[in-house]
Enzyme design. Structure first.
Site: not given
Ligand code: FE
Length: 382
Positions: A217, A271, A306
């Protein structure tokens, strides 16, 4: 002393049945069930079939349950600490994303205070600073106006007592001067939000980078002639954060990734942002509006912002996708992070280790959480 009875214990890397766990602030031992009579300890009996697991360690978590690291107040960190414990996390790195310097300084100050005072739930281990020295091309949900070109060594030095982990792009540090300074300061350098080629990433790893932030990511992709950051992950031995919510990385890749990297290098992270543990709706992240719907928070343009993942869900997703033994999957959420952070007394249940414990039912829902021997969460009390 406490004696926890009735669960299957994840003892080091084994599943141990018919034993009770004895602990005070530290784990003292595992005792066969027939031999606990007369022990002067507080007896805690688990009623439903469950696992007694090392508590989870989340090294990348922006927020949860309505609060965010960047709120930078003691009350927010208290609520954050408790939300972590509810999800089975017993130690964490509150994570601050790219923001104006005064907000980052306030977050560092709040984490500094949290390091020096008791918290109601999970233990704060320090700050994960994510940005602002990242690449616009892979900014993800980081606000572009606050992304900076040149690492501010002075600011990092001033806050080196608090910063434990720092995500940056190696493209912002081609000479590796910043990276080497991080190592001198005892801060773990992690590569992320980066347009780095395979070669640039490998050079940074050669200079001492120890991790890749949320593998796949917000970074260059894996192409067979241009292997990018994931290629560098595969070709090296760095630790790799993985957001195992099934949205950031397809869950069909979890088992191939375990085989490619080896399960010891995968560090599950949430996250998560303040929307985690809350119903669908509109929330704030990094000064912007995000919408939580169908399990993912996104910016209005659809960019993932997130996650809303809880650590016990990450473990469940990994178990369901790989069918690997539970101790191995739990290590991805505990022992592997402890090794990366060089925490010598966390990440496993063994004599002398901190009594950071989570009790999980067979579907890996959190029943009870202990931090350094103190019960900080009990679902029955909810
Ligand atoms: Fe990040």
């Amino acid at each position: 002393m406490k004696l926890l009875t009735g669960g299957t214990i994840l003892w080091e890397r084994r599943l141990l049945e018919g034993h009770s766990l004895l602990f005070s602030r530290q784990v003292l031992g595992c005792i066969p069930d027939g031999m606990t009579e007369g022990l002067e300890a507080e007896h805690i009996t688990l009623r439903t079939p469950c696992f007694v697991s090392p508590g989870f360690i989340d090294i990348h978590v922006n927020g949860a349950a309505g609060v965010d690291t960047l709120d930078a107040t003691d009350a927010a960190l208290d609520a954050f600490s408790l939300a972590m414990a509810r999800n089975g996390t017993t130690a964490f790195l509150p994570t601050a994303v790219t923001s104006p310097e005064e907000r980052l300084s306030a977050a560092a100050d709040a984490v500094r205070r949290a390091l020096g005072r008791p918290l109601p739930g999970a233990r704060v281990l320090g700050l994960h600073l994510e940005g602002p020295w990242i690449d616009v091309a892979h900014k993800g949900a980081h606000p572009e106006p606050f992304i900076q070109e040149t690492p501010d060594v002075g600011w990092v030095e001033k806050n080196a007592d608090v910063i434990r982990f720092l995500t940056f792009s190696p493209c912002k540090d081609p000479s590796h001067t910043f990276l080497r300074r991080l190592l001198e300061l005892g801060i773990i350098p992690s590569l992320g939000h980066s347009d780095a080629s395979f070669e640039e990433a490998m050079a940074a790893i050669g200079a001492g980078a120890q991790a890749i932030t949320h593998l796949f990511n917000a970074q260059t992709g894996l192409h067979h002639r241009s292997p990018g950051m994931p290629g560098a992950a595969a070709a090296s031995d760095v630790a790799c954060e993985l957001i195992a919510d099934g949205h950031h990385v397809r869950s069909e890749l979890f088992e191939p990734l375990c085989r490619l990297l080896g399960p010891d290098r995968i560090v599950l992270v949430t996250d998560s942002i303040r929307a985690a543990c809350l119903p669908d709706g509109t929330y704030e992240f990094a000064g912007r509006t995000v919408v939580l719907k169908d399990g993912t928070p996104r910016l209005p343009d659809g960019t993932l912002a997130g996650s809303a993942l809880r650590m016990n869900e990450a473990v469940r997703n990994m178990r369901d996708a790989t069918h690997r033994p539970l101790p191995e999957v739990v290590a991805m959420a505990s022992g592997n992070a402890a090794r990366l952070l060089k925490l010598e007394r966390k990440g496993t249940l063994a004599p002398g280790f901190d009594a950071d414990i989570v009790c999980l039912d067979e579907d890996l829902n959190v029943l009870m959480t202990f931090v350094e021997g103190e019960r900080v969460w009990n679902t029955e009390d909810e």
